[in-house]
Motif scaffolding. Structure first.
Motif, mmCIF file in Angstrom:
data_model
loop_
_atom_site.group_PDB
_atom_site.id
_atom_site.type_symbol
_atom_site.label_atom_id
_atom_site.label_comp_id
_atom_site.label_asym_id
_atom_site.label_seq_id
_atom_site.Cartn_x
_atom_site.Cartn_y
_atom_site.Cartn_z
ATOM 1 N N VAL A 76 0.842 -1.203 0.000
ATOM 2 C CA VAL A 76 0.000 0.000 0.000
ATOM 3 C C VAL A 76 0.870 1.243 0.000
ATOM 4 O O VAL A 76 0.613 2.219 -0.723
ATOM 5 N N LEU A 77 1.938 1.223 0.805
ATOM 6 C CA LEU A 77 2.810 2.394 0.921
ATOM 7 C C LEU A 77 3.550 2.674 -0.388
ATOM 8 O O LEU A 77 3.549 3.808 -0.888
ATOM 9 N N THR A 78 4.211 1.661 -0.948
ATOM 10 C CA THR A 78 5.017 1.874 -2.152
ATOM 11 C C THR A 78 4.154 2.240 -3.358
ATOM 12 O O THR A 78 4.570 3.019 -4.212
ATOM 13 N N THR A 79 2.928 1.684 -3.417
ATOM 14 C CA THR A 79 2.023 2.044 -4.517
ATOM 15 C C THR A 79 1.642 3.519 -4.436
ATOM 16 O O THR A 79 1.639 4.240 -5.446
ATOM 17 N N THR A 80 1.335 3.973 -3.222
ATOM 18 C CA THR A 80 0.979 5.391 -3.042
ATOM 19 C C THR A 80 2.168 6.284 -3.345
ATOM 20 O O THR A 80 2.031 7.344 -3.968
ATOM 21 N N TRP A 81 3.355 5.888 -2.901
ATOM 22 C CA TRP A 81 4.559 6.691 -3.159
ATOM 23 C C TRP A 81 4.825 6.815 -4.660
ATOM 24 O O TRP A 81 5.260 7.867 -5.132
ATOM 25 N N LYS A 82 4.593 5.731 -5.381
ATOM 26 C CA LYS A 82 4.805 5.782 -6.836
ATOM 27 C C LYS A 82 3.857 6.771 -7.485
ATOM 28 O O LYS A 82 4.251 7.548 -8.374
ATOM 29 N N ASP A 83 2.597 6.788 -7.025
ATOM 30 C CA ASP A 83 1.618 7.732 -7.575
ATOM 31 C C ASP A 83 1.985 9.178 -7.215
ATOM 32 O O ASP A 83 1.733 10.101 -8.006
ATOM 33 N N LEU A 84 2.589 9.375 -6.046
ATOM 34 C CA LEU A 84 2.951 10.729 -5.619
ATOM 35 C C LEU A 84 4.245 11.222 -6.269
ATOM 36 O O LEU A 84 4.523 12.421 -6.276
ATOM 37 N N GLY A 85 5.057 10.292 -6.781
ATOM 38 C CA GLY A 85 6.333 10.670 -7.390
ATOM 39 C C GLY A 85 7.497 10.613 -6.423
ATOM 40 O O GLY A 85 8.536 11.234 -6.652
ATOM 41 N N ILE A 86 7.355 9.832 -5.336
ATOM 42 C CA ILE A 86 8.460 9.654 -4.375
ATOM 43 C C ILE A 86 9.379 8.573 -4.920
ATOM 44 O O ILE A 86 8.949 7.431 -5.140
ATOM 45 N N ASP A 87 10.660 8.915 -5.130
ATOM 46 C CA ASP A 87 11.568 7.985 -5.799
ATOM 47 C C ASP A 87 12.432 7.192 -4.830
ATOM 48 O O ASP A 87 13.431 6.596 -5.237
ATOM 49 N N LYS A 88 12.076 7.127 -3.563
ATOM 50 C CA LYS A 88 12.858 6.382 -2.580
ATOM 51 C C LYS A 88 12.655 4.885 -2.792
ATOM 52 O O LYS A 88 11.540 4.373 -2.680
ATOM 53 N N PRO A 89 13.735 4.126 -3.091
ATOM 54 C CA PRO A 89 13.567 2.666 -3.211
ATOM 55 C C PRO A 89 13.383 2.037 -1.831
ATOM 56 O O PRO A 89 14.003 2.451 -0.854
ATOM 57 N N VAL A 90 12.517 1.042 -1.739
ATOM 58 C CA VAL A 90 12.222 0.376 -0.467
ATOM 59 C C VAL A 90 12.561 -1.104 -0.609
ATOM 60 O O VAL A 90 11.956 -1.806 -1.425
ATOM 61 N N ASP A 91 13.527 -1.565 0.183
ATOM 62 C CA ASP A 91 13.875 -2.976 0.191
ATOM 63 C C ASP A 91 13.011 -3.672 1.245
ATOM 64 O O ASP A 91 13.362 -3.764 2.417
ATOM 65 N N VAL A 92 11.838 -4.144 0.806
ATOM 66 C CA VAL A 92 10.871 -4.712 1.738
ATOM 67 C C VAL A 92 11.430 -5.957 2.426
ATOM 68 O O VAL A 92 11.168 -6.194 3.606
ATOM 69 N N GLU A 93 12.195 -6.762 1.716
ATOM 70 C CA GLU A 93 12.748 -7.987 2.298
ATOM 71 C C GLU A 93 13.640 -7.678 3.498
ATOM 72 O O GLU A 93 13.656 -8.422 4.470
ATOM 73 N N LYS A 94 14.377 -6.586 3.426
ATOM 74 C CA LYS A 94 15.229 -6.186 4.553
ATOM 75 C C LYS A 94 14.405 -5.549 5.660
ATOM 76 O O LYS A 94 14.628 -5.821 6.843
ATOM 77 N N MET A 95 13.450 -4.716 5.309
ATOM 78 C CA MET A 95 12.680 -3.989 6.308
ATOM 79 C C MET A 95 11.832 -4.924 7.167
ATOM 80 O O MET A 95 11.715 -4.744 8.373
ATOM 81 N N LYS A 96 11.228 -5.934 6.546
ATOM 82 C CA LYS A 96 10.305 -6.790 7.291
ATOM 83 C C LYS A 96 11.018 -7.682 8.307
ATOM 84 O O LYS A 96 10.370 -8.247 9.193
ATOM 85 N N LYS A 97 12.369 -7.803 8.201
ATOM 86 C CA LYS A 97 13.123 -8.609 9.167
ATOM 87 C C LYS A 97 13.295 -7.904 10.499
ATOM 88 O O LYS A 97 13.773 -8.494 11.460
ATOM 89 N N ALA A 98 12.938 -6.620 10.550
ATOM 90 C CA ALA A 98 12.960 -5.836 11.804
ATOM 91 C C ALA A 98 14.356 -5.753 12.415
ATOM 92 O O ALA A 98 14.514 -5.837 13.625
ATOM 93 N N LYS A 99 15.374 -5.563 11.558
ATOM 94 C CA LYS A 99 16.726 -5.344 12.063
ATOM 95 C C LYS A 99 16.902 -3.856 12.378
ATOM 96 O O LYS A 99 16.413 -2.994 11.640
#
Length: 299
Positions: A76-99
């Motif tokens: 939901v977040l990355t889809t909205t960011w793409k529509d807004l024009g936010i170019d920050k790449p999000v590595d979901v695989e790393k983020m979801k590990k909660a490091k």
């Protein structure tokens, strides 16, 4: 229009882990206790809603119970960011590990992004109402939604005034104890209330035990926090020492530049990479000394 930002590992516009968590809690009226809890993606969804009002919070799982719920939030977040024009790449695989390291770097970037795109102060933003009254994250013992307040009890009538005490009456003389009558060759055991009192502890003792347990839990929490802060301080201090050493090497060798590869290795190395960074620094030191020897004239 969205203002995209870039943040590096060495910048003065950063927060400590405690400051970062407090910043999120202040904006969202949430209850985060550590950076790793941001891995669910729910807080970033609502912060985006606060900034641009361009995300459907009904699709967000504020207290996800499984990995698919977490992936849903990031989608939901990355889809909205793409529509807004936010170019920050999000590595979901790393983020979801909660490091800690991955989530701390992402939160530092979002802090700078938020300040660059904030146009008005969010005083009128009802964070709890926007997420439909859910606690974020859910408090211990709750089901994920705010409990409904119990109706107020009617005020009890004032107790009647106590009657004046009757005048004291002299106590009758205590009769000499007479041993109980022996029947059938046995004597009944004397009655006592000690066992009853021991089996029924007073309410004050229970309250005292509860207070002791609360203080023990608070002490353990403060001790854990102190250890985390000390570890974080040592980590960043070691990075600064290595950067300073690299700069000194460049100065001693007469160079006006610093090896960028070595600098990046130092900045992005975690605690587990300390030995590897030491080896790289030693290699650069040997190369620097060898270059100085080659430039020296022999007599």
């Amino acid at each position: 229009m969205v203002v995209n930002v870039f943040i590096s590992a060495v910048t003065t516009d950063t927060l400590s882990r405690k400051e970062a968590v407090a910043w999120v809690n202040n904006l969202l009226k949430s209850h985060f206790t550590k950076v790793e809890e941001m891995a669910s993606g729910a807080a970033y969804c609502q912060l985006t809603h606060l900034l641009f009002n361009a995300i459907n919070l009904k699709k967000v799982k504020f207290n996800p119970r499984s990995e698919p719920d977490v992936l849903n939030n990031w989608k939901v977040l990355t889809t909205t960011w793409k529509d807004l024009g936010i170019d920050k790449p999000v590595d979901v695989e790393k983020m979801k590990k909660a490091k800690f390291q991955d989530n701390m770097e992402f939160l530092q970037w979002f802090y700078k992004f938020y300040n660059a795109n904030l146009t008005t102060e969010p005083e009128e933003y009802d964070a709890v109402g926007a997420r439909f009254g859910e606690d974020l994250p859910a408090l211990k013992g709750s089901t994920g939604s705010r409990p409904v307040a119990a109706p107020a009890r009617p005020v009890a009538a004032a107790p009647p005034k106590p009657r004046p005490a009757a005048p004291a009456v002299a106590a009758p003389a205590v009769k000499a104890s007479v041993p109980p009558t022996v029947r059938n060759g046995t004597r009944p055991a004397p009655a006592t209330s000690a066992g009853t009192r021991r089996a029924d502890p007073s309410a004050s003792e229970e309250l005292l035990k509860q207070e002791i347990e609360k203080h023990k839990a608070a002490s353990d929490e403060w001790e854990t926090t102190a250890k985390e802060m000390e570890t974080e301080r040592e980590y960043y201090y070691s990075i600064l020492q290595r950067v300073e050493s690299l700069a000194n090497e460049a100065e001693e060798s007469g160079s006006s530049t610093v090896d960028v590869a070595a600098l990046k290795t130092i900045l992005y190395a975690g605690n587990e990479d300390t030995e590897q960074v030491d080896e790289i620094e030693n290699e650069h030191l040997v190369e620097s000394l060898q270059a100085n020897l080659d430039d020296t004239e022999t007599f």
